[in-house]
Scaffold this motif. Structure first.
Motif, PDB file in Angstrom:
ATOM      1  N   THR A  19       0.827  -1.206   0.000  1.00 37.46           N
ATOM      2  CA  THR A  19       0.000   0.000   0.000  1.00 37.46           C
ATOM      3  C   THR A  19       0.865   1.261   0.000  1.00 37.46           C
ATOM      4  O   THR A  19       0.446   2.306   0.494  1.00 37.46           O
ATOM      5  N   THR A  20       2.062   1.137  -0.550  1.00 39.29           N
ATOM      6  CA  THR A  20       2.937   2.297  -0.667  1.00 39.29           C
ATOM      7  C   THR A  20       2.223   3.375  -1.474  1.00 39.29           C
ATOM      8  O   THR A  20       2.224   4.551  -1.113  1.00 39.29           O
ATOM      9  N   ASP A  21       1.606   2.970  -2.561  1.00 40.57           N
ATOM     10  CA  ASP A  21       0.787   3.856  -3.381  1.00 40.57           C
ATOM     11  C   ASP A  21      -0.665   3.396  -3.256  1.00 40.57           C
ATOM     12  O   ASP A  21      -0.933   2.304  -2.759  1.00 40.57           O
ATOM     13  N   THR A  22      -1.592   4.199  -3.703  1.00 37.25           N
ATOM     14  CA  THR A  22      -2.993   3.821  -3.652  1.00 37.25           C
ATOM     15  C   THR A  22      -3.183   2.479  -4.350  1.00 37.25           C
ATOM     16  O   THR A  22      -2.712   2.271  -5.460  1.00 37.25           O
ATOM     17  N   ASN A  23      -3.857   1.570  -3.669  1.00 41.31           N
ATOM     18  CA  ASN A  23      -4.051   0.224  -4.182  1.00 41.31           C
ATOM     19  C   ASN A  23      -5.550  -0.083  -4.171  1.00 41.31           C
ATOM     20  O   ASN A  23      -6.133  -0.293  -3.101  1.00 41.31           O
ATOM     21  N   LYS A  24      -6.168  -0.073  -5.337  1.00 42.21           N
ATOM     22  CA  LYS A  24      -7.621  -0.268  -5.431  1.00 42.21           C
ATOM     23  C   LYS A  24      -8.054  -1.642  -4.936  1.00 42.21           C
ATOM     24  O   LYS A  24      -9.104  -1.778  -4.322  1.00 42.21           O
ATOM     25  N   ASP A  25      -7.247  -2.683  -5.200  1.00 42.64           N
ATOM     26  CA  ASP A  25      -7.576  -4.023  -4.695  1.00 42.64           C
ATOM     27  C   ASP A  25      -7.616  -4.021  -3.174  1.00 42.64           C
ATOM     28  O   ASP A  25      -8.509  -4.608  -2.561  1.00 42.64           O
ATOM     29  N   TYR A  26      -6.640  -3.356  -2.548  1.00 46.45           N
ATOM     30  CA  TYR A  26      -6.601  -3.266  -1.083  1.00 46.45           C
ATOM     31  C   TYR A  26      -7.835  -2.533  -0.552  1.00 46.45           C
ATOM     32  O   TYR A  26      -8.467  -2.988   0.402  1.00 46.45           O
ATOM     33  N   LEU A  27      -8.174  -1.407  -1.155  1.00 50.02           N
ATOM     34  CA  LEU A  27      -9.328  -0.626  -0.688  1.00 50.02           C
ATOM     35  C   LEU A  27     -10.613  -1.445  -0.757  1.00 50.02           C
ATOM     36  O   LEU A  27     -11.400  -1.467   0.190  1.00 50.02           O
ATOM     37  N   LYS A  28     -10.816  -2.155  -1.857  1.00 46.02           N
ATOM     38  CA  LYS A  28     -12.013  -2.978  -2.017  1.00 46.02           C
ATOM     39  C   LYS A  28     -12.001  -4.158  -1.043  1.00 46.02           C
ATOM     40  O   LYS A  28     -12.980  -4.428  -0.358  1.00 46.02           O
ATOM     41  N   GLU A  29     -10.870  -4.857  -0.970  1.00 40.32           N
ATOM     42  CA  GLU A  29     -10.784  -6.044  -0.126  1.00 40.32           C
ATOM     43  C   GLU A  29     -10.903  -5.700   1.351  1.00 40.32           C
ATOM     44  O   GLU A  29     -11.549  -6.426   2.115  1.00 40.32           O
ATOM     45  N   SER A  30     -10.321  -4.600   1.768  1.00 39.99           N
ATOM     46  CA  SER A  30     -10.414  -4.216   3.180  1.00 39.99           C
ATOM     47  C   SER A  30     -11.859  -3.876   3.541  1.00 39.99           C
ATOM     48  O   SER A  30     -12.362  -4.301   4.586  1.00 39.99           O
ATOM     49  N   LYS A  31     -12.544  -3.161   2.679  1.00 36.56           N
ATOM     50  CA  LYS A  31     -13.949  -2.817   2.933  1.00 36.56           C
ATOM     51  C   LYS A  31     -14.816  -4.074   2.947  1.00 36.56           C
ATOM     52  O   LYS A  31     -15.650  -4.250   3.836  1.00 36.56           O
ATOM     53  N   ASP A  32     -14.606  -4.973   1.991  1.00 34.47           N
ATOM     54  CA  ASP A  32     -15.413  -6.201   1.903  1.00 34.47           C
ATOM     55  C   ASP A  32     -15.129  -7.168   3.054  1.00 34.47           C
ATOM     56  O   ASP A  32     -16.029  -7.844   3.536  1.00 34.47           O
ATOM     57  N   THR A  33     -13.883  -7.254   3.480  1.00 39.18           N
ATOM     58  CA  THR A  33     -13.477  -8.264   4.461  1.00 39.18           C
ATOM     59  C   THR A  33     -13.653  -7.812   5.903  1.00 39.18           C
ATOM     60  O   THR A  33     -14.187  -8.561   6.722  1.00 39.18           O
ATOM     61  N   VAL A  34     -13.201  -6.605   6.236  1.00 39.66           N
ATOM     62  CA  VAL A  34     -13.248  -6.162   7.636  1.00 39.66           C
ATOM     63  C   VAL A  34     -14.151  -4.963   7.864  1.00 39.66           C
ATOM     64  O   VAL A  34     -14.286  -4.482   8.983  1.00 39.66           O
ATOM     65  N   GLY A  35     -14.796  -4.469   6.809  1.00 39.90           N
ATOM     66  CA  GLY A  35     -15.746  -3.375   6.943  1.00 39.90           C
ATOM     67  C   GLY A  35     -15.121  -2.010   6.689  1.00 39.90           C
ATOM     68  O   GLY A  35     -13.899  -1.861   6.669  1.00 39.90           O
ATOM     69  N   LYS A  36     -15.988  -1.032   6.506  1.00 37.22           N
ATOM     70  CA  LYS A  36     -15.538   0.341   6.290  1.00 37.22           C
ATOM     71  C   LYS A  36     -14.907   0.873   7.565  1.00 37.22           C
ATOM     72  O   LYS A  36     -15.224   0.426   8.664  1.00 37.22           O
ATOM     73  N   ALA A  37     -14.035   1.834   7.408  1.00 41.16           N
ATOM     74  CA  ALA A  37     -13.418   2.474   8.575  1.00 41.16           C
ATOM     75  C   ALA A  37     -14.510   3.073   9.459  1.00 41.16           C
ATOM     76  O   ALA A  37     -15.568   3.490   8.966  1.00 41.16           O
ATOM     77  N   PHE A  38     -14.264   3.099  10.766  1.00 45.33           N
ATOM     78  CA  PHE A  38     -15.224   3.695  11.686  1.00 45.33           C
ATOM     79  C   PHE A  38     -15.357   5.186  11.390  1.00 45.33           C
ATOM     80  O   PHE A  38     -14.401   5.830  10.951  1.00 45.33           O
ATOM     81  N   SER A  39     -16.541   5.725  11.632  1.00 41.61           N
ATOM     82  CA  SER A  39     -16.758   7.154  11.429  1.00 41.61           C
ATOM     83  C   SER A  39     -15.990   7.946  12.482  1.00 41.61           C
ATOM     84  O   SER A  39     -15.563   7.400  13.510  1.00 41.61           O
TER      85      SER A  39
END
Length: 155
Positions: A19-39
């Motif tokens: 994740t040195t640079d923006t990684n779209k796979d990481y953003l999608k997988e993190s949201k799908d697997t562990v949920g969106k960041a807390f507000s």
């Protein structure tokens, strides 16, 4: 083309991303697997969702960066998500993120503090950094237990 697909599948199974640079796979997988960041409000109510630095003592072979700088001290930080955690660590100028859902998270607190998932691990020293993060680590374990509904262990 097929080899790239195989590498992506291996990465997703292990859930380790550069994740040195923006990684779209990481953003999608993190949201799908562990949920969106807390507000922002949830973060305040929880007293924060990120750990301080933990000193890494050892990586399992597949988590160890290929370009590991032997002389550098490597640090990890942990970020809480609704259904899991993300362990961030750096090596030189590269940043890596390891996504771990709570149902795969195993913690060993022995001579070292070790985070395990899917047969991989990161061992952290139990030094001042660890003790400074103890309250956060207890919160992480409580969130894991709450998310997995482990109340049947309470007697």
């Amino acid at each position: 083309m097929e080899a790239q697909g195989v590498n992506r599948i291996k990465t997703i199974i292990m859930m380790l991303f550069n994740t040195t640079d923006t990684n779209k796979d990481y953003l999608k997988e993190s949201k799908d697997t562990v949920g969106k960041a807390f507000s922002f409000l949830e973060k305040i109510k929880m007293g924060g969702v990120g750990s301080g630095k933990l000193v890494i003592e050892e990586f399992s072979a597949k988590l160890q960066p290929e370009d590991l700088l032997a002389s550098a001290i490597n640090y990890a930080t942990i970020v809480l998500r609704p259904r899991g955690i993300i362990v961030h660590f750096s090596n030189g100028s590269n940043r890596y993120s390891w996504i771990i859902p709570y149902y795969r998270l195993v913690i060993y607190n022995t001579r070292t503090f070790t985070i395990h998932a899917n047969g991989h691990f990161i061992k952290c020293k139990r030094n001042k950094n660890y003790h400074d993060n103890k309250k956060f680590l207890d919160k992480m374990i409580d969130l894991k237990n709450d998310s997995l509904n482990l109340e049947y262990y309470d007697g």
